[in-house]
Design an enzyme around this catalytic site. Structure first.
Site, PDB file in Angstrom:
ATOM      1  CG  HIS A  61      -1.939  -1.039   1.267  1.00 31.18           C
ATOM      2  ND1 HIS A  61      -3.136  -0.935   0.590  1.00 31.18           N
ATOM      3  CD2 HIS A  61      -1.964  -2.253   1.885  1.00 31.18           C
ATOM      4  CE1 HIS A  61      -3.850  -2.027   0.797  1.00 31.18           C
ATOM      5  NE2 HIS A  61      -3.165  -2.840   1.574  1.00 31.18           N
ATOM      6  N   PRO A  62       0.380   2.305  -0.645  1.00 34.15           N
ATOM      7  CG  PRO A  62      -0.915   3.856  -1.841  1.00 34.15           C
ATOM      8  CD  PRO A  62      -0.821   2.389  -1.495  1.00 34.15           C
ATOM      9  CD  GLU A  82      -8.995   0.754  -2.093  1.00 37.90           C
ATOM     10  OE1 GLU A  82      -9.397  -0.337  -2.525  1.00 37.90           O
ATOM     11  OE2 GLU A  82      -7.843   0.916  -1.621  1.00 37.90           O
ATOM     12  CG  PHE A 113      -1.959   4.998   9.530  1.00 39.41           C
ATOM     13  CD1 PHE A 113      -2.364   4.473  10.755  1.00 39.41           C
ATOM     14  CD2 PHE A 113      -2.872   5.713   8.773  1.00 39.41           C
ATOM     15  CE1 PHE A 113      -3.656   4.664  11.218  1.00 39.41           C
ATOM     16  CE2 PHE A 113      -4.168   5.923   9.226  1.00 39.41           C
ATOM     17  CZ  PHE A 113      -4.555   5.392  10.459  1.00 39.41           C
ATOM     18  CB  ILE A 115      -6.848   3.531   7.806  1.00 41.20           C
ATOM     19  CG1 ILE A 115      -8.270   3.700   8.356  1.00 41.20           C
ATOM     20  CG2 ILE A 115      -6.520   4.616   6.794  1.00 41.20           C
ATOM     21  CD1 ILE A 115      -8.454   4.984   9.161  1.00 41.20           C
ATOM     22  CB  ALA A 117      -8.405   5.466   2.822  1.00 35.06           C
TER      23      ALA A 117
END
Length: 334
Positions: A61-62, A82, A113, A115, A117
């Protein structure tokens, strides 16, 4: 005859960046519904993918607010979508603050981190990042894995939708079949928020079926930084003459055994309850034979007593144990 959906490793890895996850999903393919695929995904992610696989998925993920560097074009495209709400609500100062907190977070926990989004503003994401930054690493690792699963479910829904749209150009399916695919997609995504109560036509949608028992647990050995395998676990429910066990009073004979198991190599217990849709409200006690695991430890066993209310009977309760020879803690997971 119900249509089947078959995908390759690259497509599953676009949903979750773990190569182990993708291989295992291919091995249990094809799927006949989105719900079946999500059920398999949860089982594989939480029970078969190891810590290295979780970290591999996280690294795909970025950082929130940045473009994806993934070589998987589908994954990169989905990441951009997203984060669209976050980017649309961002200002220069909020993006700068988010970037700074991302750096602090990664220094503390060792991974970015994570989540789900989708639909969240920059301010909402930043507030959640600050809140979770205070967590202990082992707790935050579990939360990140839960967030990854939410992302995976959303992307599986997109994958099925893409396949359905592609198939419709080759073959015309009956309207009822098309509706079923859409209802599967909506019900799985909606399951994170609430049980679907009805459609715009006034018809009641089918309640989301559980894909795991209503009470689950796992044990992490925080002294060694690894899952705790081989710990006996018992789940009991209060059936005494009093409505609930009272502090300071003897409760012999008031507990009924619901199920027992032992933790596996990933620290997760086997099935403690049957796959029921609505759990009986009441007081439950989950106990761990910690003395067998830590013979020289301070706790011969650990029992955690908790209450499930009438309004919570359709919810899932994950009650983990974070253990060392001289301390333990717990929390309600999901």
């Amino acid at each position: 005859m119900a249509a089947s959906y078959d995908f390759g490793e690259e497509e599953f890895q676009a949903c979750c960046g773990s190569s182990k996850f993708a291989r295992e999903m291919v091995s249990v393919s094809p799927f006949f519904s989105l719900e079946q695929a999500v059920d398999a995904a949860r089982r594989i992610w939480f029970n078969q993918v190891d810590v290295n696989g979780w970290l591999e998925a996280f690294s795909a993920h970025p950082q929130i607010g940045q473009a994806s560097k993934s070589s998987n074009q589908t994954s990169a495209q989905w990441s951009k979508g997203e984060q669209s709400t976050a980017l649309a609500t961002a200002t220069g100062s909020s993006l700068q603050e988010l970037a700074e907190w991302n750096i602090q977070y990664q220094k503390k926990f060792g991974f970015i981190f994570l989540i789900c989004a989708s639909g969240r503003s920059t301010d909402e994401i930043l507030a959640e990042l600050k809140k979770r930054y205070s967590n202990r690493p082992i707790v935050e690792f579990e939360i990140a894995a839960q967030e990854q699963m939410k992302i995976t479910e959303l992307r599986l829904a997109k994958l099925f939708s893409t396949k359905q749209n592609a198939s419709s150009t080759k073959e015309s399916y009956p309207p009822a079949f098309a509706r079923k695919v859409e209802e599967d997609r909506v019900s799985i995504i909606g399951g994170h928020l609430s049980t679907a109560s009805g459609a715009s036509t006034g018809k009641t949608l089918q309640t989301l079926t559980r894909t795991r028992p209503p009470i689950t647990t796992h044990v992490l050995d925080v002294a060694r930084g690894s899952p705790a395998a081989g710990i006996d676990v018992r789940l009991e429910r209060w059936i005494g003459t009093q409505p609930r066990p009272l502090f300071g009073e003897v409760d012999v004979g008031g507990w009924a055994l619901e199920g027992s198991s032992a933790t596996d190599k990933d620290g997760r217990s086997g099935q403690l309850l049957s796959m029921i849709e609505a759990i009986n409200p009441g007081i439950y006690r989950i106990s761990f034979n910690t003395g067998k695991y830590f013979p020289a430890g301070f706790f011969p066993y650990v029992s955690i007593v908790f209450e499930i209310r009438e309004s919570q009977k359709l919810e899932h309760f994950h009650v983990p144990l974070l253990l060392s020879p001289f301390s333990f803690s717990t929390y309600r997971g999901s």
